[in-house]
Write a protein that holds these residues in place. Structure first.
Motif, PDB file in Angstrom:
ATOM      1  N   SER A 133       0.865  -1.173   0.000  1.00  0.00           N
ATOM      2  CA  SER A 133       0.000   0.000   0.000  1.00  0.00           C
ATOM      3  C   SER A 133       0.906   1.230   0.000  1.00  0.00           C
ATOM      4  O   SER A 133       2.114   1.121  -0.200  1.00  0.00           O
ATOM      5  CB  SER A 133      -0.914  -0.030   1.231  1.00  0.00           C
ATOM      6  OG  SER A 133      -1.768   1.089   1.259  1.00  0.00           O
ATOM      7  N   ASP A 134       0.344   2.421   0.205  1.00  0.00           N
ATOM      8  CA  ASP A 134       1.189   3.614   0.311  1.00  0.00           C
ATOM      9  C   ASP A 134       0.466   4.707   1.077  1.00  0.00           C
ATOM     10  O   ASP A 134      -0.693   4.561   1.462  1.00  0.00           O
ATOM     11  CB  ASP A 134       1.650   4.110  -1.062  1.00  0.00           C
ATOM     12  CG  ASP A 134       0.508   4.538  -1.979  1.00  0.00           C
ATOM     13  OD1 ASP A 134      -0.415   5.221  -1.505  1.00  0.00           O
ATOM     14  OD2 ASP A 134       0.539   4.205  -3.174  1.00  0.00           O
ATOM     15  N   ALA A 135       1.178   5.808   1.319  1.00  0.00           N
ATOM     16  CA  ALA A 135       0.650   6.885   2.150  1.00  0.00           C
ATOM     17  C   ALA A 135      -0.588   7.531   1.547  1.00  0.00           C
ATOM     18  O   ALA A 135      -1.412   8.094   2.276  1.00  0.00           O
ATOM     19  CB  ALA A 135       1.725   7.945   2.384  1.00  0.00           C
ATOM     20  N   SER A 136      -0.739   7.469   0.226  1.00  0.00           N
ATOM     21  CA  SER A 136      -1.932   8.039  -0.402  1.00  0.00           C
ATOM     22  C   SER A 136      -3.168   7.218  -0.045  1.00  0.00           C
ATOM     23  O   SER A 136      -4.189   7.754   0.379  1.00  0.00           O
ATOM     24  CB  SER A 136      -1.758   8.092  -1.924  1.00  0.00           C
ATOM     25  OG  SER A 136      -2.919   8.601  -2.554  1.00  0.00           O
ATOM     26  N   LEU A 137      -3.065   5.902  -0.190  1.00  0.00           N
ATOM     27  CA  LEU A 137      -4.196   5.040   0.156  1.00  0.00           C
ATOM     28  C   LEU A 137      -4.432   5.002   1.660  1.00  0.00           C
ATOM     29  O   LEU A 137      -5.565   4.866   2.115  1.00  0.00           O
ATOM     30  CB  LEU A 137      -3.942   3.620  -0.349  1.00  0.00           C
ATOM     31  CG  LEU A 137      -3.985   3.395  -1.861  1.00  0.00           C
ATOM     32  CD1 LEU A 137      -3.594   1.959  -2.187  1.00  0.00           C
ATOM     33  CD2 LEU A 137      -5.359   3.709  -2.441  1.00  0.00           C
ATOM     34  N   SER A 138      -3.375   5.118   2.452  1.00  0.00           N
ATOM     35  CA  SER A 138      -3.498   4.897   3.893  1.00  0.00           C
ATOM     36  C   SER A 138      -4.461   5.872   4.549  1.00  0.00           C
ATOM     37  O   SER A 138      -5.200   5.500   5.466  1.00  0.00           O
ATOM     38  CB  SER A 138      -2.126   4.993   4.562  1.00  0.00           C
ATOM     39  OG  SER A 138      -1.627   6.313   4.542  1.00  0.00           O
ATOM     40  N   THR A 139      -4.458   7.131   4.106  1.00  0.00           N
ATOM     41  CA  THR A 139      -5.298   8.143   4.752  1.00  0.00           C
ATOM     42  C   THR A 139      -6.481   8.582   3.899  1.00  0.00           C
ATOM     43  O   THR A 139      -7.351   9.293   4.391  1.00  0.00           O
ATOM     44  CB  THR A 139      -4.462   9.385   5.102  1.00  0.00           C
ATOM     45  OG1 THR A 139      -3.895   9.945   3.901  1.00  0.00           O
ATOM     46  CG2 THR A 139      -3.334   9.027   6.059  1.00  0.00           C
TER      47      THR A 139
END
Length: 646
Positions: free
Chosen positions: A410-416
């Motif tokens: 995953s990544d920081a864009s999807l995480s939040t």
């Protein structure tokens, strides 16, 4: 309204004494930002606005704006903390391009967004006016100069007395401005006040009734101020889904996927931006029989997960890039011992500490090859919030079926980011089978590798007749340490064959845009969180008559069959990624020394196709407008485009 109109004093109404309700302008979508210093509740305000819009049936996507420092200085250009909310009349799959309307709690955080070119030309700005009368002359001077410059640059700026109005209702306006702004924005976008009050009650449900009432009063005051003082209002048509929906961010979706998969152990060590997935699990996991173990460091967390998996089921460890690096030796143990393990890597900017709160797709090659020796792992990358949920379920099934490590990128864009998707309907097929305690057949070996698939029966502690010594050393089929060259290669071959066996089960990824077997001038290839932006760009480009399509890879290792044939149907192929690649316009860069982005490198080496790449690592989600620009430029430079008429 003229772009030079203002409120002076701030309390004076823009609309005068006209009591006529202002008409709402119907629009297809809008992007709004709420930005402030850290700790002023801008993200809670934006998340609430998105939740209300989603409940009304609008498509939404949120993107958190998080400073690199935990507590940056107040009123600093680099310290902007907040959230972007894209609201649409239809499904929204990404954060979009530039912002249409921004609410800023001070002018400094606003400057940061302007300098980053995040605001649309002529965007509407609602700016806290308290700084106009601040006791520090330097602050007043900065505020007035910024207001003048923004108006000169064509922005439609309204000054809003947030501090003064909130002081009438609460003793600490800093803790009330976000709900005042929520009321203001709900009024501007015509969102249901009853749903908004329900949302406030949900947010503060653990507080007493007085706290809820106070925040409802702030919301009402914000809505009333907007109705009396602003001369614009928007209506974004909504259509409520016939299906039950949930609205969560990617980290919460991952946590829900962990529970739905039947995994009952999560071992972790806190790290941005992955921590909230474990925090959510720590609040609810025990209710479904699970446990979150916070270890003393990343290495111990991975070792705990491997030990738990060896005991009979499959465990997950959740981390980000630096933590994934620390886990490598223990991941290698899981590969050698063929113990199922799911590793979630919520990627962030790197290397080293890098940009802990910013998005980047920089870990693909590390996830695939970041190990000493040959350590084959399955690597899959969710492409949406919904896919974060289902990817974890898929990862657990693969890990246990093949006795492998499965990495979920995953990544920081999807995480939040938040996005509504259909409420998952639970299936028994998601769950892990019961721990096998049947006696091991006489003569069976713990690593009795199948000559075709490399698979072997899994021996689990407690099985009668299954006792053996587990080792991370090179071993034979009986798990005995063996340095014989032939035996070593036999183990390497078996572990590698598992990837091939899985690969034979994968379907080719679908092509977006055009008929199933249609080729074209340009194919854009992506992975992970870029899918929404890429597909929106393709939709725009095809509307212009350009023969552009896209393909998105969920499995990076192994890659599905059929990809080579898809690539060859297009005159040009270009990957779109959020990681680094060298730019040919740099003086020293040429075709002999250029470093390609991760997926481009993988595709070029595997399929021997001349694949170009465009990537950026700005710490921000890639925008569909930028993809359109790059695609048009590439077509103009290399091709006579085919006119698409469908």
């Amino acid at each position: 309204m003229s772009d030079t109109q203002t409120l002076s004093p701030p309390e004076a109404p823009v609309r005068g004494a006209d009591p006529t309700p202002r008409p709402a302008l119907a629009i297809g979508e809008h992007i709004v930002e709420v930005i402030s210093d850290s700790g002023e509740g801008a993200q809670r305000c934006g998340q609430s606005l998105a939740a209300i819009a989603a409940r009304m049936g609008n498509g939404i996507w949120t993107t958190e704006i998080i400073p690199a420092e935990i507590q940056p200085p107040a009123r600093s250009v680099a310290g902007a903390s907040g959230i972007r909310i894209r609201i649409g009349s239809e499904r929204v799959s990404n954060g979009g391009d530039q912002t249409d309307l921004v609410v800023a709690f001070n002018e400094q955080v606003l400057i940061g967004r302007v300098q980053a070119d995040e605001l649309k030309p002529g965007a509407t700005i609602l700016l806290e006016s308290m700084w106009r009368i601040h006791r520090d002359p330097a602050v007043v001077d900065s505020y007035l100069k910024t207001v003048e410059a923004l108006r000169r640059d064509g922005f439609k700026l309204y000054e809003v007395p947030l501090e003064a109005r909130c002081k009438e209702l609460v003793s600490d306006p800093r803790k009330g401005k976000n709900m005042f702004v929520l009321g203001l924005l709900c009024n501007v976008y015509g969102l249901d006040a009853a749903l908004a009050r329900e949302q406030i009650a949900r947010i503060f449900g653990k507080k007493d009734a007085k706290v809820i009432a106070s925040n409802v009063a702030l919301y009402d005051a914000g809505a009333a101020w907007a109705e009396a003082h602003l001369d614009f209002k928007f209506c974004i048509p909504a259509q409520r889904s016939s299906q039950a929906q949930i609205v969560v961010n990617g980290n919460t979706a991952i946590a829900l996927g962990v529970m739905a998969s039947g995994m009952d152990i999560c071992a972790m060590y806190p790290i941005t931006p992955a921590t909230s997935a474990s925090h959510y699990l720590s609040e609810v996991f025990e209710k479904v029989g699970g446990m979150v173990h916070q270890a003393e460091d990343e290495i111990a967390a991975c070792a705990f997960a491997v030990g738990a998996s060896y005991a009979g089921k499959c465990a997950v460890t959740i981390t980000s890039g630096p933590g994934y690096s620390l886990k490598q030796e223990v991941i290698g143990l899981a590969v050698m011992a063929e113990i199922p393990l799911v590793v979630v890597n919520v990627q962030r900017g790197g290397p080293s500490t890098g940009q802990p709160t910013k998005v980047e797709q920089g870990d693909a090659l590390a996830a695939m090859f970041g190990s000493h020796g040959d350590a084959p792992k399955v690597v899959l990358a969710p492409c949406s919030i919904e896919d974060c949920f289902y990817s974890v379920i898929t990862a657990r099934k693969i890990a246990e079926t093949f006795g492998m490590v499965v990495v979920v990128l995953s990544d920081a864009s999807l995480s939040t980011a938040q996005q509504p998707f259909p409420r998952p309907q639970f299936s028994e097929d998601w769950l892990a089978p019961p721990v096998d305690q049947t006696p091991v057949p006489a003569g069976a070996k713990p690593y009795d590798w199948d000559p075709v698939t490399g698979l072997s029966r899994r021996f689990q502690p407690g099985q009668p007749g299954g006792m053996h010594t587990l080792t991370g050393l090179a071993h034979d089929r009986s798990s005995k340490v063996a340095y014989d060259p032939k035996i070593n290669e036999e183990g390497l071959r078996a572990r590698g064959l598992k990837l091939a066996a899985l690969q034979k089960t994968l379907k080719p990824p679908p092509v977006f845009g055009g008929a199933p077997d249609e080729g074209g001038d340009l194919l854009l290839v992506g992975w992970g969180s870029t899918m929404g932006a890429i597909e929106e760009a393709v939709t725009r480009l095809r509307a212009e008559g350009l023969a552009v399509s896209s393909m998105h890879l969920r499995f990076l290792q192994p890659m599905a069959s059929g990809i080579r044939e898809i690539l060859k149907r297009f005159k040009q192929v270009m990957t779109i990624e959020g990681n680094w690649s060298d730019k040919l316009e740099d003086e020293l860069i040429d075709e002999d020394n250029r470093r390609y982005s991760a997926l481009a490198m993988l595709l070029r080496s595997r399929f021997l196709v001349d694949i170009d790449c465009w990537s950026e690592a700005r710490g921000q989600p890639i925008k569909p407008g930028d993809i359109c620009r790059v695609a048009r430029s590439s077509l103009q430079a290399t091709l006579q485009p085919t006119v698409h008429t469908s």
